[in-house]
Design a protein around this motif. Sequence first.
Motif, PDB file in Angstrom:
ATOM      1  N   PRO A 120       0.855  -1.187   0.000  1.00  0.00           N
ATOM      2  CA  PRO A 120       0.000   0.000   0.000  1.00  0.00           C
ATOM      3  C   PRO A 120       0.890   1.235   0.000  1.00  0.00           C
ATOM      4  O   PRO A 120       2.065   1.163   0.369  1.00  0.00           O
ATOM      5  CB  PRO A 120      -0.799  -0.133   1.288  1.00  0.00           C
ATOM      6  N   CYS A 154      -3.746  -4.233   2.255  1.00  0.00           N
ATOM      7  CA  CYS A 154      -3.941  -3.200   3.277  1.00  0.00           C
ATOM      8  C   CYS A 154      -4.833  -3.760   4.382  1.00  0.00           C
ATOM      9  O   CYS A 154      -5.879  -4.343   4.099  1.00  0.00           O
ATOM     10  CB  CYS A 154      -4.588  -1.957   2.680  1.00  0.00           C
ATOM     11  N   SER A 156      -5.080  -1.809   7.569  1.00  0.00           N
ATOM     12  CA  SER A 156      -5.277  -0.748   8.572  1.00  0.00           C
ATOM     13  C   SER A 156      -6.746  -0.512   8.871  1.00  0.00           C
ATOM     14  O   SER A 156      -7.087   0.025   9.931  1.00  0.00           O
ATOM     15  CB  SER A 156      -4.634   0.554   8.094  1.00  0.00           C
ATOM     16  N   TYR A 168      -6.531   3.416   4.558  1.00  0.00           N
ATOM     17  CA  TYR A 168      -7.287   2.435   3.780  1.00  0.00           C
ATOM     18  C   TYR A 168      -7.989   3.081   2.586  1.00  0.00           C
ATOM     19  O   TYR A 168      -7.829   2.640   1.440  1.00  0.00           O
ATOM     20  CB  TYR A 168      -8.310   1.767   4.701  1.00  0.00           C
ATOM     21  N   ASN A 171      -5.744   4.616  -0.294  1.00  0.00           N
ATOM     22  CA  ASN A 171      -5.264   3.651  -1.273  1.00  0.00           C
ATOM     23  C   ASN A 171      -6.370   3.183  -2.201  1.00  0.00           C
ATOM     24  O   ASN A 171      -6.164   3.067  -3.419  1.00  0.00           O
ATOM     25  CB  ASN A 171      -4.614   2.472  -0.554  1.00  0.00           C
ATOM     26  N   THR A 188      -7.675  -5.814  -4.155  1.00  0.00           N
ATOM     27  CA  THR A 188      -7.071  -5.458  -2.887  1.00  0.00           C
ATOM     28  C   THR A 188      -7.118  -6.672  -1.965  1.00  0.00           C
ATOM     29  O   THR A 188      -8.103  -7.412  -1.958  1.00  0.00           O
ATOM     30  CB  THR A 188      -7.772  -4.256  -2.227  1.00  0.00           C
TER      31      THR A 188
END
Length: 399
Positions: A120, A154, A156, A168, A171, A188
Amino acid sequence: WKADDARPFSVFQASHRNGKHERTMKGPVLELAYVPASRQFSLSMVGMDGKRFAAKGTGDEAAYRTACRTVRDDWADHPAVCGFYVYDEPDAPVASATFRAACIQLEEMPGKEPFLNLLPFAKSLAKRIGSDELQPYLDRCARESGLKFFGYDCYSQQERQGKGLDFYFSNLRGWGEFAKRSNCRWNTTLLCSPHFNYELNAPDDFRWQISTAAAMGANGICWFYPDHHTGAHVNYRDAPIDMFGERTETFAWMSREMRAFQRRYGAEFARLRFEDASMVACSHGGVREFAGDADLVDVRGTTDPKAPLLVSFFTDSQNVRYAAIVNLHQDREGSRNVRLAFAKGVTPYTRGWKDWRRLVLSRDPGLARTIGNENAETKLNIYLAPGQLELIRLTTGNP
């Protein structure tokens, strides 16, 4: 995304014994949208994976091509194999060689989808990935690798109290912008094994991740890590498949929410083109504030005007428009009643389990005055659970 809730892939374990590759079934165990990076067949089974190739700089291309052909001939015809692993989170020193490895896979394995997972993006990671901005980095990856489908990970979003939401959504927003420019598809990788400060406490957490990724334009998702087996001292915990090889409660949550989304929306999101996204009563990651739309005039919580919502728009090949509305609450008490206001002449439909059905709207003579838009004519109240997504078709006629 797929067109139904069928199990598109099984998880396999490749073994190498006495100089022969053996196809050892480990499943089917996971109903997922895409084979997880950690369990795709890797070129390492013949001793020449993308990581070793990248670590050598330019590496030995002839040996790498030979390895690709060996694995292709042994595995590529298997119906569960969509592609082969290239690399995970390449740093700047190995980026060029990693992208070159992807090129070689495309050349040697036509019809297969190489799997490349990037880091990310954050300013704090700029030196590590070798770029001060996300968009030039993604442009470079697409240009040098030749890939039309790749992604990043990712987690988070699963930090408590929303600490990682800016990271988050920043991205997701950046990748959506890149896809619109480049005509590339992207996935993702989301969290299914709690670790560090990342938590999963309910099926709502899976629903929230799936819905937000889809609504922000992702073309698919991976999961990290469905069967993560680590040492006892590591704080990875409660994986969908535990250290005994058994399904856990986490597996049930993930499987149910994934299959429910695929059955209801998989075919739709597979064919829709992402337009843009906005937020109501919150702001994360540079996603703009919802300011109304020509068809969907207003969206807001009723009893809770501060209900955080994600509103995004898509079009299909006939330029029919769709709106996706997601409840961004992450706590179990976060179900909210949401009012949707539609413009004059709009007859919205919603997607059920098998087909589209027309929504029954209410006419409100005072609606235009209430929301300050003279084009508003009809409204609908819907109740959304945490992370629940509703996809609405915004034109007249029967889909």
